[in-house]
Enzyme design. Sequence first.
Site, PDB file in Angstrom:
ATOM      1  N   ASN A   1     -10.797  -2.999  -5.958  1.00 57.29           N
ATOM      2  CA  ASN A   1     -10.040  -1.994  -6.731  1.00 57.29           C
ATOM      3  C   ASN A   1     -10.728  -1.612  -8.049  1.00 57.29           C
ATOM      4  O   ASN A   1     -10.395  -0.598  -8.655  1.00 57.29           O
ATOM      5  CB  ASN A   1      -8.609  -2.471  -7.027  1.00 57.29           C
ATOM      6  CG  ASN A   1      -7.696  -2.421  -5.815  1.00 57.29           C
ATOM      7  OD1 ASN A   1      -6.714  -3.158  -5.726  1.00 57.29           O
ATOM      8  ND2 ASN A   1      -7.997  -1.548  -4.858  1.00 57.29           N
TER       9      ASN A   1
ATOM     10  N   ASP B   1       0.836  -1.205   0.000  1.00 58.49           N
ATOM     11  CA  ASP B   1       0.000   0.000   0.000  1.00 58.49           C
ATOM     12  C   ASP B   1       0.876   1.262   0.000  1.00 58.49           C
ATOM     13  O   ASP B   1       1.994   1.247   0.527  1.00 58.49           O
ATOM     14  CB  ASP B   1      -0.906  -0.017   1.239  1.00 58.49           C
ATOM     15  CG  ASP B   1      -2.052   0.978   1.113  1.00 58.49           C
ATOM     16  OD1 ASP B   1      -2.332   1.447  -0.006  1.00 58.49           O
ATOM     17  OD2 ASP B   1      -2.665   1.293   2.147  1.00 58.49           O
TER      18      ASP B   1
HETATM   19  C1  FPP Z   1      -1.893   0.372  -3.227  1.00 53.90           C
HETATM   20  O1  FPP Z   1      -1.495   1.656  -3.497  1.00 53.90           O
HETATM   21  C2  FPP Z   1      -1.461  -0.606  -4.192  1.00 53.90           C
HETATM   22  C3  FPP Z   1      -2.269  -1.220  -5.101  1.00 53.90           C
HETATM   23  C4  FPP Z   1      -3.611  -0.779  -5.505  1.00 53.90           C
HETATM   24  C5  FPP Z   1      -1.867  -2.445  -5.731  1.00 53.90           C
HETATM   25  C6  FPP Z   1      -0.410  -2.765  -5.724  1.00 53.90           C
HETATM   26  C7  FPP Z   1       0.111  -2.582  -7.061  1.00 53.90           C
HETATM   27  C8  FPP Z   1       1.408  -2.617  -7.392  1.00 53.90           C
HETATM   28  C9  FPP Z   1       2.498  -2.900  -6.489  1.00 53.90           C
HETATM   29  C10 FPP Z   1       1.786  -2.286  -8.773  1.00 53.90           C
HETATM   30  C11 FPP Z   1       1.092  -3.136  -9.758  1.00 53.90           C
HETATM   31  C12 FPP Z   1       1.616  -4.499  -9.785  1.00 53.90           C
HETATM   32  C13 FPP Z   1       0.942  -5.478 -10.383  1.00 53.90           C
HETATM   33  C14 FPP Z   1       1.587  -6.795 -10.556  1.00 53.90           C
HETATM   34  C15 FPP Z   1      -0.438  -5.254 -10.859  1.00 53.90           C
HETATM   35  P1  FPP Z   1      -2.600   2.776  -3.423  1.00 53.90           P
HETATM   36  O2  FPP Z   1      -2.900   3.200  -4.806  1.00 53.90           O
HETATM   37  O3  FPP Z   1      -3.802   2.309  -2.642  1.00 53.90           O
HETATM   38  O4  FPP Z   1      -1.846   3.878  -2.627  1.00 53.90           O
HETATM   39  P2  FPP Z   1      -2.475   5.025  -1.721  1.00 53.90           P
HETATM   40  O5  FPP Z   1      -3.106   4.331  -0.525  1.00 53.90           O
HETATM   41  O6  FPP Z   1      -1.286   5.832  -1.357  1.00 53.90           O
HETATM   42  O7  FPP Z   1      -3.470   5.755  -2.554  1.00 53.90           O
END
Ligand code: FPP
Length: 242
Positions: A66, A18
């Site tokens: 998501n 995250d």
């Molecule tokens: C959370 O960050 C992360 C995700 C939604 C998914 C994790 C994705 C990756 C590591 C990259 C993609 C990799 C693949 C293999 C699909 P967030 O967007 O919720 O961050 P925030 O809480 O700061 O908004």
Amino acid sequence: MPGQDVWVKPEHVAIIMDGNGRWATARGLPRSAGHKAGVEALQRAVRAVGDRGIPWLTLYAFSSENWSRPKSEVSDLMGLLKFFIRRDLAELHRNGVRVRILGEREGLQKDIGALLREAEALTRANTRMNLQIAFNYGARDEIVRAARKAIAAAQAGEFDRLDEAVFASMLDTADAPDPDLVIRTGGDQRLSNFLLWQAAYAELVFLDCRWPDFGEAELDAALAQFGSRQRRFGGVVARDAS
Ligand code: FPP
């Protein structure tokens, strides 16, 4: 595993990755740049966990929830999954990593479904390390799908009595050991529908660092916390038992 006291090293680490969005925003970049940097952190994490001799790693890459993000962000994340598999699959295979995808396959784009099957088929016989990627995954959805399988198997007379082991064998994670350690980056302290059945006795470690900043030092800090915890699995520690 009940009866086991303190584990210096976990057998199975699971990570809620995250903080990509906040990492990007803090740098004046679009959220997509955070996800892109997240893929690099993912690759570093697989290497680092493998180098430490930990045989199981599960990563939460895209949750069933998501899909409610803006269309462009969903499409970025789909694109990154394809990018990651196309770029890194050969290296994972060379390094003896068996890839398994957790989550609902139905409804995914055809080319993504085909790539996921290819990744699993190519690496099926590898034994050095197991990488499970939770994609289009939600633990409640996984449990409901397992319950449906259990009902169908019971109707077909495949078992007499449903118990925990039979039920676990119907989950996406069938045959995988439960995670000993669940790490969440990004500062929030919750499981967000990740491995709710499997993490029943996991140690939880919450790190403030945002996922793109996760590297060996952060992994070692989480492992050190894990090593200092006393796991009782609902029992008592050996020295107190009499
Ligand atoms: C959370 O960050 C992360 C995700 C939604 C998914 C994790 C994705 C990756 C590591 C990259 C993609 C990799 C693949 C293999 C699909 P967030 O967007 O919720 O961050 P925030 O809480 O700061 O908004």
